[in-house]
Design a protein around this motif. Structure first.
Motif, PDB file in Angstrom:
ATOM      1  N   THR A 250       0.826  -1.209   0.000  1.00 34.06           N
ATOM      2  CA  THR A 250       0.000   0.000   0.000  1.00 34.06           C
ATOM      3  C   THR A 250       0.858   1.255   0.000  1.00 34.06           C
ATOM      4  N   THR A 251       1.996   1.222   0.645  1.00 39.46           N
ATOM      5  CA  THR A 251       2.878   2.400   0.651  1.00 39.46           C
ATOM      6  C   THR A 251       3.459   2.637  -0.731  1.00 39.46           C
ATOM      7  N   TRP A 252       3.908   1.588  -1.399  1.00 38.79           N
ATOM      8  CA  TRP A 252       4.433   1.753  -2.754  1.00 38.79           C
ATOM      9  C   TRP A 252       3.340   2.237  -3.707  1.00 38.79           C
ATOM     10  N   GLU A 253       2.137   1.681  -3.556  1.00 38.16           N
ATOM     11  CA  GLU A 253       1.024   2.099  -4.418  1.00 38.16           C
ATOM     12  C   GLU A 253       0.669   3.566  -4.188  1.00 38.16           C
ATOM     13  N   SER A 254       0.700   4.010  -2.933  1.00 39.96           N
ATOM     14  CA  SER A 254       0.376   5.412  -2.663  1.00 39.96           C
ATOM     15  C   SER A 254       1.450   6.338  -3.229  1.00 39.96           C
ATOM     16  N   ALA A 255       2.704   5.899  -3.204  1.00 39.13           N
ATOM     17  CA  ALA A 255       3.774   6.706  -3.798  1.00 39.13           C
ATOM     18  C   ALA A 255       3.586   6.798  -5.319  1.00 39.13           C
ATOM     19  N   GLU A 256       3.220   5.685  -5.953  1.00 38.00           N
ATOM     20  CA  GLU A 256       2.948   5.700  -7.396  1.00 38.00           C
ATOM     21  C   GLU A 256       1.776   6.622  -7.724  1.00 38.00           C
ATOM     22  N   THR A 257       0.742   6.562  -6.928  1.00 37.61           N
ATOM     23  CA  THR A 257      -0.430   7.409  -7.149  1.00 37.61           C
ATOM     24  C   THR A 257      -0.069   8.876  -7.004  1.00 37.61           C
ATOM     25  N   ARG A 258       0.712   9.194  -5.986  1.00 38.20           N
ATOM     26  CA  ARG A 258       1.113  10.582  -5.763  1.00 38.20           C
ATOM     27  C   ARG A 258       1.917  11.119  -6.934  1.00 38.20           C
ATOM     28  N   LEU A 259       2.871  10.337  -7.412  1.00 39.90           N
ATOM     29  CA  LEU A 259       3.702  10.784  -8.527  1.00 39.90           C
ATOM     30  C   LEU A 259       2.901  10.865  -9.832  1.00 39.90           C
ATOM     31  N   SER A 260       1.982   9.945 -10.042  1.00 42.77           N
ATOM     32  CA  SER A 260       1.139  10.007 -11.243  1.00 42.77           C
ATOM     33  C   SER A 260       0.275  11.258 -11.230  1.00 42.77           C
ATOM     34  N   ALA A 261      -0.285  11.580 -10.080  1.00 44.41           N
ATOM     35  CA  ALA A 261      -1.099  12.790  -9.971  1.00 44.41           C
ATOM     36  C   ALA A 261      -0.257  14.037 -10.187  1.00 44.41           C
ATOM     37  N   GLU A 262       0.972  14.009  -9.692  1.00 43.94           N
ATOM     38  CA  GLU A 262       1.872  15.147  -9.888  1.00 43.94           C
ATOM     39  C   GLU A 262       2.194  15.336 -11.375  1.00 43.94           C
ATOM     40  N   ILE A 263       2.434  14.238 -12.081  1.00 41.57           N
ATOM     41  CA  ILE A 263       2.715  14.319 -13.522  1.00 41.57           C
ATOM     42  C   ILE A 263       1.511  14.892 -14.260  1.00 41.57           C
ATOM     43  N   GLU A 264       0.322  14.422 -13.933  1.00 41.94           N
ATOM     44  CA  GLU A 264      -0.888  14.924 -14.604  1.00 41.94           C
ATOM     45  C   GLU A 264      -1.093  16.409 -14.333  1.00 41.94           C
ATOM     46  N   ALA A 265      -0.811  16.851 -13.109  1.00 41.68           N
ATOM     47  CA  ALA A 265      -0.955  18.271 -12.787  1.00 41.68           C
ATOM     48  C   ALA A 265       0.045  19.111 -13.570  1.00 41.68           C
ATOM     49  N   LEU A 266       1.282  18.615 -13.691  1.00 42.33           N
ATOM     50  CA  LEU A 266       2.301  19.342 -14.455  1.00 42.33           C
ATOM     51  C   LEU A 266       1.934  19.405 -15.929  1.00 42.33           C
ATOM     52  N   ARG A 267       1.415  18.317 -16.470  1.00 36.92           N
ATOM     53  CA  ARG A 267       1.002  18.318 -17.876  1.00 36.92           C
ATOM     54  C   ARG A 267      -0.158  19.271 -18.112  1.00 36.92           C
ATOM     55  N   ALA A 268      -1.098  19.317 -17.167  1.00 37.57           N
ATOM     56  CA  ALA A 268      -2.228  20.243 -17.302  1.00 37.57           C
ATOM     57  C   ALA A 268      -1.740  21.690 -17.256  1.00 37.57           C
ATOM     58  N   GLU A 269      -0.787  21.973 -16.383  1.00 37.02           N
ATOM     59  CA  GLU A 269      -0.225  23.321 -16.294  1.00 37.02           C
ATOM     60  C   GLU A 269       0.506  23.689 -17.579  1.00 37.02           C
ATOM     61  N   ARG A 270       1.235  22.742 -18.136  1.00 37.75           N
ATOM     62  CA  ARG A 270       1.946  22.994 -19.390  1.00 37.75           C
ATOM     63  C   ARG A 270       0.953  23.296 -20.509  1.00 37.75           C
ATOM     64  N   GLN A 271      -0.130  22.527 -20.567  1.00 39.75           N
ATOM     65  CA  GLN A 271      -1.141  22.751 -21.590  1.00 39.75           C
ATOM     66  C   GLN A 271      -1.801  24.115 -21.422  1.00 39.75           C
ATOM     67  N   ARG A 272      -2.021  24.522 -20.174  1.00 42.84           N
ATOM     68  CA  ARG A 272      -2.612  25.827 -19.916  1.00 42.84           C
ATOM     69  C   ARG A 272      -1.704  26.949 -20.416  1.00 42.84           C
ATOM     70  N   VAL A 273      -0.383  26.796 -20.179  1.00 50.11           N
ATOM     71  CA  VAL A 273       0.574  27.806 -20.633  1.00 50.11           C
ATOM     72  C   VAL A 273       0.580  27.883 -22.161  1.00 50.11           C
ATOM     73  N   VAL A 274       0.554  26.735 -22.820  1.00 43.81           N
ATOM     74  CA  VAL A 274       0.550  26.707 -24.288  1.00 43.81           C
ATOM     75  C   VAL A 274      -0.734  27.342 -24.831  1.00 43.81           C
ATOM     76  N   ASN A 275      -1.873  27.001 -24.242  1.00 48.31           N
ATOM     77  CA  ASN A 275      -3.147  27.577 -24.695  1.00 48.31           C
ATOM     78  C   ASN A 275      -3.188  29.082 -24.476  1.00 48.31           C
ATOM     79  N   GLU A 276      -2.648  29.531 -23.366  1.00 43.67           N
ATOM     80  CA  GLU A 276      -2.615  30.961 -23.068  1.00 43.67           C
ATOM     81  C   GLU A 276      -1.766  31.706 -24.098  1.00 43.67           C
ATOM     82  N   ALA A 277      -0.619  31.142 -24.447  1.00 39.36           N
ATOM     83  CA  ALA A 277       0.246  31.768 -25.447  1.00 39.36           C
ATOM     84  C   ALA A 277      -0.429  31.778 -26.819  1.00 39.36           C
ATOM     85  N   ALA A 278      -1.149  30.710 -27.152  1.00 39.22           N
ATOM     86  CA  ALA A 278      -1.844  30.656 -28.434  1.00 39.22           C
ATOM     87  C   ALA A 278      -2.972  31.687 -28.487  1.00 39.22           C
TER      88      ALA A 278
END
Length: 104
Positions: A65-93
């Motif tokens: 469960t600890t390893w799974e929670s670490a994987e979940t945390r990092l996956s959520a962090e990646i998705e948040a970073l990708r969403a932020e990157r997309q927001r920056v690109v859309n804003e520039a466009a």
């Protein structure tokens, strides 16, 4: 249209993906302090129960469960970073579209 500056976000995404890969390979370095303590506590508890002649099922469950929670945390962090990157690109466009539309 100028390129939006996403270097920092790209670097953070790559670093977090490396951390996620390391967590999937059960390496300790990408874990935060709370997760490291949970892993070490589970390993210690499993060794103690094994020494006393009991099973290690509870410790194994805690580790999983600890390893799974670490994987979940990092996956959520990646998705948040990708969403932020997309927001920056859309804003520039949007800025570029507004700029080009004003010429006519």
């Amino acid at each position: 249209m100028g390129k939006p500056d996403t270097r920092r976000l790209d670097r953070d995404i790559q670093q977090t993906e490396r951390k996620l890969k390391a967590v999937r390979e059960r390496e300790l370095w990408p874990l935060d302090g709370r997760e490291r303590r949970a892993i070490l506590r589970a390993v210690t508890g499993g060794a103690y129960s094994l020494h006393r002649g009991n099973g290690t099922a509870r410790a194994d469950r805690r580790l999983d469960t600890t390893w799974e929670s670490a994987e979940t945390r990092l996956s959520a962090e990646i998705e948040a970073l990708r969403a932020e990157r997309q927001r920056v690109v859309n804003e520039a466009a949007a800025k570029a579209a507004k700029k080009s539309a004003g010429w006519w």
